[in-house]
Design a protein around this motif. Structure first.
Motif, PDB file in Angstrom:
ATOM      1  N   CYS A 101       0.856  -1.176   0.000  1.00 63.37           N
ATOM      2  CA  CYS A 101       0.000   0.000   0.000  1.00 63.37           C
ATOM      3  C   CYS A 101       0.897   1.233   0.000  1.00 63.37           C
ATOM      4  O   CYS A 101       1.973   1.218   0.615  1.00 63.37           O
ATOM      5  N   GLU A 103       0.718   3.856   1.626  1.00 63.69           N
ATOM      6  CA  GLU A 103       0.951   4.320   2.994  1.00 63.69           C
ATOM      7  C   GLU A 103       2.199   3.677   3.593  1.00 63.69           C
ATOM      8  O   GLU A 103       2.854   4.257   4.446  1.00 63.69           O
ATOM      9  N   ILE A 110      -3.529   5.805  -0.517  1.00 58.90           N
ATOM     10  CA  ILE A 110      -4.093   4.579   0.038  1.00 58.90           C
ATOM     11  C   ILE A 110      -4.603   3.742  -1.129  1.00 58.90           C
ATOM     12  O   ILE A 110      -5.780   3.779  -1.476  1.00 58.90           O
ATOM     13  N   HIS A 112      -4.046  -0.222  -2.520  1.00 62.41           N
ATOM     14  CA  HIS A 112      -3.432  -1.517  -2.315  1.00 62.41           C
ATOM     15  C   HIS A 112      -3.153  -2.177  -3.662  1.00 62.41           C
ATOM     16  O   HIS A 112      -3.954  -2.066  -4.586  1.00 62.41           O
ATOM     17  N   HIS A 130       1.768  -4.084   7.489  1.00 55.06           N
ATOM     18  CA  HIS A 130       0.909  -3.064   6.888  1.00 55.06           C
ATOM     19  C   HIS A 130       0.602  -2.010   7.931  1.00 55.06           C
ATOM     20  O   HIS A 130       0.125  -2.320   9.018  1.00 55.06           O
ATOM     21  N   LYS A 132      -1.303   1.206   9.694  1.00 57.36           N
ATOM     22  CA  LYS A 132      -2.683   1.676   9.809  1.00 57.36           C
ATOM     23  C   LYS A 132      -2.855   2.907   8.912  1.00 57.36           C
ATOM     24  O   LYS A 132      -2.006   3.786   8.878  1.00 57.36           O
ATOM     25  N   HIS A 133      -3.960   2.947   8.184  1.00 57.90           N
ATOM     26  CA  HIS A 133      -4.239   4.082   7.314  1.00 57.90           C
ATOM     27  C   HIS A 133      -4.551   5.333   8.124  1.00 57.90           C
ATOM     28  O   HIS A 133      -5.081   5.249   9.219  1.00 57.90           O
ATOM     29  N   ARG A 134      -4.253   6.481   7.535  1.00 58.36           N
ATOM     30  CA  ARG A 134      -4.528   7.773   8.177  1.00 58.36           C
ATOM     31  C   ARG A 134      -6.017   8.005   8.329  1.00 58.36           C
ATOM     32  O   ARG A 134      -6.466   8.743   9.173  1.00 58.36           O
TER      33      ARG A 134
END
Length: 175
Positions: A101, A103, A110, A112, A130, A132-134
């Motif tokens: 990803c 990120e 974002i 994938h 992986h 954590k997304h914002r």
């Protein structure tokens, strides 16, 4: 750029011109170029068109068909005995040997991507952790418009067939 930084000589192939491509470039059909030159490479990284597999295309372009070059690319690499990496969107018909990803690389994107690796005689790569997304992806996703203020649900209006937010005639957060 990553392959070059890792010590590979990089050659790009695309059917359309790429005048700003920083490495040697061949304009042509990728499958034809592979048939002619595949045996000259130690590794082939293929990023075939994703329209046949992406969720966005499946939801918005009903009735259209898109070419799927993944099986032919894999077959050519196997035939010539060349290691390969095939990159495509989640949902593509590839083994999910690795999933990355934007990120994970600090790109602020974002998106994938799954990777199938064909390392002949060696184990595949290890999956990195992986991050954590914002937050949610900004824009349209699954019938919902999201921006930095939150989610706005959109419903179709019968007058023009356009999409409008529930209870509003404007699109908050849109430029």
């Amino acid at each position: 750029m990553g392959y070059w930084c890792a010590g590979f000589d990089v050659v790009g192939v695309d059917i359309v011109p790429r005048p700003n491509y920083p490495f040697p470039f061949i304009q042509g059909d990728a499958l034809e170029v592979m048939r002619e030159m595949c045996q000259e490479f130690n590794l082939v990284h293929a990023s075939p068109p994703c329209q046949a597999h992406t969720a966005l295309t499946k939801g918005t372009n009903k009735g259209r068909t898109y070419v799927d070059l993944i099986p032919q690319m894999r077959e050519l690499c196997e035939w010539f005995g060349v290691d390969w990496v095939i990159e495509n969107v989640v949902g593509a018909d590839i083994r999910r040997d690795l999933s990355l990803c934007g990120e994970m690389f600090g790109l602020g994107v974002i998106r994938h991507r799954d990777f199938e690796t064909g390392w002949i005689g060696t184990p595949g790569p290890k999956q990195p952790r992986h991050l954590k997304h914002r937050g949610p992806v900004r824009g349209w996703r699954h019938g919902v418009w999201r921006d930095e203020l939150g989610a706005f649900v959109w419903t179709p209006t019968p007058v023009s067939g356009a999409f409008e937010p529930a209870g509003s005639s404007t699109r908050p957060g849109r430029p």
